[in-house]
Enzyme design. Structure first.
Site, PDB file in Angstrom:
ATOM      1  N   SER A 136     -45.969 -22.970  -7.724  1.00  0.00           N
ATOM      2  CA  SER A 136     -44.622 -23.459  -7.494  1.00  0.00           C
ATOM      3  C   SER A 136     -43.608 -22.345  -7.787  1.00  0.00           C
ATOM      4  CB  SER A 136     -44.366 -24.698  -8.345  1.00  0.00           C
ATOM      5  OG  SER A 136     -43.114 -25.274  -8.045  1.00  0.00           O
ATOM      6  N   TYR A 150     -36.534 -22.997   0.498  1.00  0.00           N
ATOM      7  CA  TYR A 150     -37.632 -22.623  -0.396  1.00  0.00           C
ATOM      8  C   TYR A 150     -37.670 -23.512  -1.638  1.00  0.00           C
ATOM      9  CZ  TYR A 150     -40.519 -19.680  -3.465  1.00  0.00           C
ATOM     10  OH  TYR A 150     -41.493 -19.218  -4.316  1.00  0.00           O
ATOM     11  N   LYS A 154     -40.608 -26.280  -2.874  1.00  0.00           N
ATOM     12  CA  LYS A 154     -41.354 -26.180  -4.125  1.00  0.00           C
ATOM     13  C   LYS A 154     -41.161 -27.429  -4.987  1.00  0.00           C
ATOM     14  CE  LYS A 154     -43.366 -22.269  -3.465  1.00  0.00           C
ATOM     15  NZ  LYS A 154     -44.848 -22.226  -3.321  1.00  0.00           N
TER      16      LYS A 154
END
Length: 252
Positions: A136, A150, A154
Site C-alpha cells: 500500500s 493513486y 491504495k
C-alpha cells in the site's frame, strides 16, 4: 517443501528486493515473478534457474493476472502466497483536470488486477492456508496534492485486504505501507512531477533524498517477506506501516 510465492512488479525496486530475499538462502523459495519488462525477470531466472518462473505483461490485462496463478500451479504445483507490489503513480493532477481514462487505467493496474488475480488464486491459497501481502502507501491515509488517483487506489487496497481476511478465514491478508523508499518512483517525483505537485510537497521529496531520509527497499522488503511466509492472526486484515510496533517481530 519450498514455499511458492508470486511477486508482481518484480523487475526493480521493492519488488526486486523482495524477490531476491525469497530466492536466496535460507528461504530458497520457488517464485513466480511478474512485471511489464523482461530484463530484470530474466536476470533472476538466469541466476536461479530451478526456482524462478516469470511472466511479462501489463497487469491491466486480466489474462496476465490469471496466467500468473496458473503458472505457479503448473510449474510448482501449489501456491503459498502472493505479494502484490505492482502499481503506477500517474496520473498526478488535480481532480478538476482529471483525465478519466487515465484514472481508469491506474485503477485497472493498482486495484482491479488484484481482484482478478485473487479470484483465480483463492482456491489454491485456501489449500495451503496461504498469505497475501498488498503493498500500500501512506497516500492511502494522507492527502498529497494531485495524488487523488493513486491515493484512493491504495485506500481501496487497504479495504480489500481487510475484506479478504474477513471473507476467507483460511487465508492471511495484510496491507503494508513500505514508507518512502529510494526507488525509481522517487526519482520520477523529484525530476518529472514537480510542476504537478504543490511546491512544499515537491521540496519535501527533494529534502528526503538530500538528507538521507529514504529507506533502502530491502528494509520494508524484509518485512513483506516475513509476512508472506509467517504472517499471524494478530495483524491479519490490518493496514500497517512497515515500522508499526505490531510488525516489530517481522522486521528481524
Amino acid at each position: 517443501m519450498s514455499p511458492v510465492i508470486i511477486v508482481t512488479g518484480a523487475s526493480r525496486g521493492l519488488g526486486a528486493a523482495i524477490a531476491r530475499q525469497l530466492l536466496s538462502p535460507p528461504i530458497a523459495a520457488n517464485v513466480v515473478l511478474v512485471a511489464r519488462t523482461e530484463s530484470g525477470l530474466k536476470s533472476f531466472a538466469d541466476e536461479f534457474p530451478n526456482q524462478v518462473a516469470y511472466l511479462t505483461g501489463d497487469l491491466s490485462t486480466n489474462r496476465v493476472n490469471e496466467d500468473a496463478i496458473k503458472l505457479a500451479i503448473s510449474k510448482f504445483g501449489k501456491l503459498d502466497g502472493i505479494i502484490f507490489n505492482a502499481a503506477i503513480l500517474d496520473p498526478i493532477a488535480k481532480i478538476g483536470k482529471a483525465d478519466i481514462s487515465e484514472w481508469k487505467k491506474l485503477y485497472d493496474i493498482n486495484f482491479f488486477s488484484l481482484i482478478v488475480a485473487l479470484k483465480e488464486a483463492i482456491p489454491y491459497l485456501k489449500e495451503t492456508n496461504g498469505k497475501v501481502v498488498f503493498i500500500s502507501s501512506g497516500a492511502a491515509h494522507h492527502y498529497f496534492y494531485g495524488w487523488g488517483a493513486y491515493g484512493s487506489s491504495k485506500a481501496a487496497t487497504d479495504h480489500l485486504a481487510a475484506t479478504l481476511a474477513a471473507e476467507e478465514p483460511d487465508i492471511f491478508s495484510i496491507s503494508l505501507d513500505p514508507g518512502v523508499m529510494d526507488t525509481d518512483m522517487q526519482i520520477d517525483l523529484r525530476d518529472k512531477h514537480g510542476s504537478e505537485m504543490s511546491p512544499s510537497e515537491h521540496e519535501r521529496f527533494l529534502k528526503l533524498k538530500s538528507e538521507g531520509g529514504l529507506s533502502p527497499p530491502e528494509v520494508p522488503g524484509n518485512v513483506a517477506v516475513n509476512l508472506v511466509l509467517n504472517g499471524g492472526p494478530e495483524v491479519n486484515g490490518k493496514a500497517l506501516r512497515f515500522t508499526a510496533p505490531e510488525l516489530a517481530e517481522y522486521s528481524k
